[in-house]
Design a protein around this motif. Structure first.
Motif, PDB file in Angstrom:
ATOM      1  N   THR A   1       1.488  -9.532   2.991  1.00 40.51           N
ATOM      2  CA  THR A   1       1.593  -8.347   3.843  1.00 40.51           C
ATOM      3  C   THR A   1       0.499  -8.363   4.908  1.00 40.51           C
ATOM      4  O   THR A   1      -0.668  -8.637   4.613  1.00 40.51           O
ATOM      5  CB  THR A   1       1.469  -7.062   3.002  1.00 40.51           C
ATOM      6  OG1 THR A   1       2.512  -7.048   2.019  1.00 40.51           O
ATOM      7  CG2 THR A   1       1.610  -5.819   3.870  1.00 40.51           C
TER       8      THR A   1
ATOM      9  N   GLN B   1       2.549  -4.898   9.511  1.00 37.42           N
ATOM     10  CA  GLN B   1       3.567  -4.250   8.692  1.00 37.42           C
ATOM     11  C   GLN B   1       3.164  -2.839   8.289  1.00 37.42           C
ATOM     12  O   GLN B   1       3.977  -2.080   7.777  1.00 37.42           O
ATOM     13  CB  GLN B   1       3.850  -5.101   7.456  1.00 37.42           C
ATOM     14  CG  GLN B   1       4.545  -6.408   7.776  1.00 37.42           C
ATOM     15  CD  GLN B   1       4.620  -7.338   6.580  1.00 37.42           C
ATOM     16  OE1 GLN B   1       3.687  -8.083   6.277  1.00 37.42           O
ATOM     17  NE2 GLN B   1       5.731  -7.291   5.883  1.00 37.42           N
TER      18      GLN B   1
ATOM     19  N   VAL C   1       6.975   0.295   2.348  1.00 44.31           N
ATOM     20  CA  VAL C   1       6.334  -0.998   2.590  1.00 44.31           C
ATOM     21  C   VAL C   1       6.073  -1.625   1.230  1.00 44.31           C
ATOM     22  O   VAL C   1       5.482  -0.987   0.355  1.00 44.31           O
ATOM     23  CB  VAL C   1       4.995  -0.832   3.351  1.00 44.31           C
ATOM     24  CG1 VAL C   1       4.289  -2.178   3.463  1.00 44.31           C
ATOM     25  CG2 VAL C   1       5.229  -0.229   4.720  1.00 44.31           C
TER      26      VAL C   1
ATOM     27  N   THR D   1       6.854   0.577  12.126  1.00 36.75           N
ATOM     28  CA  THR D   1       6.882   0.341  10.685  1.00 36.75           C
ATOM     29  C   THR D   1       7.360   1.605   9.970  1.00 36.75           C
ATOM     30  O   THR D   1       7.413   2.687  10.571  1.00 36.75           O
ATOM     31  CB  THR D   1       5.480  -0.007  10.167  1.00 36.75           C
ATOM     32  OG1 THR D   1       4.633   1.144  10.342  1.00 36.75           O
ATOM     33  CG2 THR D   1       4.889  -1.194  10.907  1.00 36.75           C
TER      34      THR D   1
ATOM     35  N   SER E   1       4.446  -3.491  15.259  1.00 39.53           N
ATOM     36  CA  SER E   1       4.504  -4.845  15.816  1.00 39.53           C
ATOM     37  C   SER E   1       5.355  -4.790  17.086  1.00 39.53           C
ATOM     38  O   SER E   1       5.694  -3.698  17.567  1.00 39.53           O
ATOM     39  CB  SER E   1       5.077  -5.832  14.793  1.00 39.53           C
ATOM     40  OG  SER E   1       6.384  -5.455  14.406  1.00 39.53           O
TER      41      SER E   1
END
Length: 356
Positions: free
Chosen positions: A114, A118, A108, A141, A122
């Motif tokens: 952000t 994330q 990430v 994620t 989602s």
């Protein structure tokens, strides 16, 4: 169909032969979820041998810091790598996950934009509208996938995220599970799951990491190279790894670039005899490597193939003068008061820089 070469290969692809050699020569106990033992990971990072295979060093620095980082990933605490720009935080993070999991792609990238989604999960909204909440509509994620598979995830530049986004990690790292109320279930982390986060200490406008979140991490501070010799060694090592078709610059050229960067970064000459004004941007070791690669490309494309002072001058100007008003004046003062007085060895580089 002919397979095309990618611009930047992942660490596990670039050093696949070394990882395979370490796994084949393994003689120590391998933790659950890991590809090799902690000792083999250390050899992969710092260099050594695996059977007859020479393992190249990926990080040149304090051995103890790397040992602490590797040992942390064996515990229930996550790892936070902190340092100035260019201290190889992301580089070390990528190579640790490449060696341990054989996959450094669960990452990430922290930014001001952000969101919590994330970090956790989602939805595929087309499927969500058509079917309602379902496993098929769930978008996992990189951190979710790492928990699900018992692997290590990476979180780059965590301090760039808003505090409320950072706080989403607190319960995740404490409980080692993600709650999905829409599906009335939880995703628990399998053994082997951990997180490696990086944070930059010099960027302006970053968000302070809360004390509560810091307690979930074991912090390792990566220092800048301790002296000129160490920085030259790091730069030369990386240039050897990066140069496929370009001719490597002479050691004198590498030393000049590292000297200029260290002095403008530290605010004084290498011998400590004279003060130097510092520029707005941080002239890191990573930027020195990038500058020299650019000089190699310039010399290879439009010169003799050998890096000349004129090639270095063009790259130095672009790297140092980021703020036209402030940095240009500092750079001109450095040229006149420091570089010009260093004699014949620096004369050609001085003339090339002044001509720009």
């Amino acid at each position: 169909m002919e397979q095309k070469e990618v611009q930047r290969r992942a660490a596990e692809s670039l050093f696949a032969d070394e990882i395979a050699a370490l796994k084949a020569a393994e003689q120590n106990e391998v933790p659950e979820g890991w590809n090799m033992s902690p000792r083999s990971v250390l050899t992969y990072i710092l260099g050594g041998k695996a059977g007859d295979k020479v393992i190249s060093p990926k990080y040149i620095g304090d051995r103890r810091l790397v040992e602490i980082a590797v040992a942390t990933l064996l515990t229930d605490r996550s790892l936070l790598l902190i340092g100035e720009p260019g201290t190889a935080k992301s580089w070390l993070s990528e190579h640790l996950t490449a060696a341990i999991n054989g996959d450094s792609g669960r990452v990430v990238q922290g930014t001001a934009g952000t969101t919590e989604e994330q970090i956790r999960y989602s939805w595929n909204y087309a499927l969500l509208i058509a079917e309602g909440p379902s496993e098929r509509a769930l978008v996992k994620t990189p951190i979710f996938r790492a928990m699900e598979e018992g692997k290590i995830a990476r979180f780059e530049e965590i301090s760039r995220c808003a505090p409320e986004v950072q706080d989403a990690l607190i319960s995740l790292l404490s409980e080692k599970r993600i709650s999905i109320p829409e599906l009335n279930r939880e995703q628990a982390a399998l053994r082997g799951f951990s997180l490696i986060a990086t944070a930059n200490t010099r960027d302006k406008g970053v968000n302070e990491i809360s004390a509560a979140l810091k307690r979930r991490f074991n912090m390792v501070i990566l220092p800048s190279p301790k002296n000129l010799e160490a920085e030259v060694e790091i730069v030369e090592t990386r240039l050897h790894q990066l140069s496929a078709e370009l001719r490597l610059p002479a050691e004198a050229a590498v030393r000049k670039v590292c000297t200029v960067f260290r002095e403008l970064r530290a605010g004084q000459t290498i011998d400590g005899a004279q003060k130097v004004k510092t520029t707005q941007n941080v002239l890191s070791t990573a930027e020195a490597i990038s500058l020299l690669v650019n000089s190699m490309a310039l010399a290879g494309s439009f010169g003799t193939g050998e890096v000349q002072d004129s090639d270095l001058a063009a790259a130095l100007q672009g790297a140092i003068v980021k703020d036209e008003e402030k940095d240009r004046k500092i750079w001109e003062e450095y040229l006149e008061h420091i570089m010009k007085r260093r004699g014949s060895e620096w004369a050609k580089l001085y003339d090339a820089c002044r001509s720009l």
